[in-house]
Scaffold this motif. Structure first.
Motif, PDB file in Angstrom:
ATOM      1  N   GLY A   4      16.892   8.143 -48.434  1.00 60.20           N
ATOM      2  CA  GLY A   4      18.174   8.195 -47.743  1.00 60.20           C
ATOM      3  C   GLY A   4      18.042   8.248 -46.235  1.00 60.20           C
ATOM      4  N   ILE A   5      16.844   7.949 -45.715  1.00 57.83           N
ATOM      5  CA  ILE A   5      16.640   7.860 -44.277  1.00 57.83           C
ATOM      6  C   ILE A   5      16.675   6.378 -43.904  1.00 57.83           C
ATOM      7  N   VAL A   6      17.790   5.921 -43.354  1.00 58.26           N
ATOM      8  CA  VAL A   6      17.996   4.502 -43.061  1.00 58.26           C
ATOM      9  C   VAL A   6      16.998   4.031 -42.005  1.00 58.26           C
ATOM     10  N   THR A  87      10.149   4.686 -50.482  1.00 62.43           N
ATOM     11  CA  THR A  87       9.193   5.606 -49.881  1.00 62.43           C
ATOM     12  C   THR A  87       7.817   5.401 -50.509  1.00 62.43           C
ATOM     13  N   ALA A  88       6.790   5.567 -49.706  1.00 62.14           N
ATOM     14  CA  ALA A  88       5.419   5.420 -50.199  1.00 62.14           C
ATOM     15  C   ALA A  88       4.948   6.740 -50.795  1.00 62.14           C
ATOM     16  N   VAL A  89       4.111   6.661 -51.825  1.00 62.65           N
ATOM     17  CA  VAL A  89       3.548   7.867 -52.425  1.00 62.65           C
ATOM     18  C   VAL A  89       2.760   8.627 -51.360  1.00 62.65           C
ATOM     19  N   GLY A  90       3.040   9.907 -51.234  1.00 62.27           N
ATOM     20  CA  GLY A  90       2.354  10.724 -50.244  1.00 62.27           C
ATOM     21  C   GLY A  90       3.058  10.790 -48.910  1.00 62.27           C
ATOM     22  N   ALA A  91       4.137   9.993 -48.750  1.00 64.22           N
ATOM     23  CA  ALA A  91       4.883  10.024 -47.492  1.00 64.22           C
ATOM     24  C   ALA A  91       5.796  11.239 -47.454  1.00 64.22           C
ATOM     25  N   ARG A  92       6.255  11.600 -46.253  1.00 64.75           N
ATOM     26  CA  ARG A  92       7.179  12.717 -46.115  1.00 64.75           C
ATOM     27  C   ARG A  92       8.521  12.367 -46.743  1.00 64.75           C
ATOM     28  N   LEU A  93       9.106  13.319 -47.452  1.00 66.67           N
ATOM     29  CA  LEU A  93      10.423  13.126 -48.054  1.00 66.67           C
ATOM     30  C   LEU A  93      11.455  13.655 -47.061  1.00 66.67           C
TER      31      LEU A  93
END
Length: 200
Positions: A4-6, A87-93
Motif C-alpha cells: 500500500g505504499i504507492v 513487495t520483495a521477500v525480505g523487504a520492509r513492510l
C-alpha cells in the motif's frame, strides 16, 4: 502481495473495450523498470497482470468481475492512477498486508483541508463496515491508510502532504469513486472465530 505504499502516479494512455473485459495501456516509468510478461502491478489497488511491456508503458487486461467490483471501469485516457509493484521477500513492510483484491468501492464524501494535512471522509459499504475500526488499516485506491474515525457507513482518513502530492487522493473530489480493500487479517479472524473448525 503489496504494502500500500504507492511508487508513482501513473497515467492511462489507451483503453480498449472488449465484449466482457477491458484492456488498459498505462504509463509508469518506475514500475515498468525490469517488468516482464506475467508480472503483477497494482493499479489503484487492483492487482493486474502485465500482458505487454514497451518502454515506460505496460498493458493489462481487466475481466468483467474486476470491472464490476472496482472503480477501474470509470477510468479513461488521461486518468491518473496509483501504481505499485509487489513487495520483495525480505523487504520492509512499510504499510500493511495488501493483496490487491478489492472488496468494494466507496465514494469521496468530503474533504477538510488544514494547514499541514487534510481529513477525507469516504463512504463505506454496509457489508465492509465490520472490518473497519478506528486506528486500523484500510487500503484506498491502493494506498495504505490509518482509519481516524469509523462509522456505520463511512470512515475518515488523515492525509499528509506526501500522500496528497504523490497519489490520486490529492486530486480526487467529492463524488469520485475509490477502491477499498479491508484488512485481510480481520477477515481471517472473523472466519476462525465464527466457525468451529474453521468452516462455515
Amino acid at each position: 502481495m503489496f504494502t500500500g505504499i504507492v511508487e508513482e502516479l501513473g497515467e492511462i494512455t489507451a483503453v480498449e473495450t472488449l465484449d466482457d473485459a477491458c484492456r488498459f495501456r498505462l504509463r509508469g516509468p518506475a514500475v515498468t523498470e525490469g517488468a516482464r510478461h506475467g508480472d503483477s502491478i497494482a493499479v489503484n489497488g487492483v492487482c493486474l497482470t502485465v500482458v505487454d511491456h514497451e518502454g515506460d508503458e505496460f498493458t493489462a487486461d481487466v475481466m468483467a468481475e474486476t470491472l464490476n467490483r472496482s472503480s477501474l471501469g470509470a477510468l479513461a485516457v488521461g486518468s491518473r492512477v496509483n501504481l505499485e509493484r509487489p513487495t520483495a521477500v525480505g523487504a520492509r513492510l512499510g504499510g500493511h498486508i495488501v493483496q490487491g483484491h478489492v472488496d468494494g468501492t466507496g465514494e469521496i464524501l468530503e474533504r477538510k483541508p488544514s494547514e499541514h494535512w487534510e481529513i477525507v471522509r469516504i463512504s463505506l459499504p454496509a457489508d465492509l463496515a465490520r472490518y473497519v475500526v478506528e486506528k486500523g488499516s484500510i487500503t484506498v485506491d491502493g494506498i495504505s491508510l490509518t482509519v481516524v474515525d469509523a462509522g456505520p457507513d463511512f470512515f475518515t482518513v488523515s492525509l499528509i502532504p506526501t500522500t496528497l502530492a504523490l497519489t490520486t487522493l490529492g486530486i480526487k473530489q467529492p463524488g469520485d469513486p475509490v477502491n477499498l480493500e479491508v484488512d485481510i487479517i480481520a477477515k481471517y479472524v472473523e472466519r476462525l472465530l465464527g466457525a468451529p473448525g474453521g468452516t462455515r
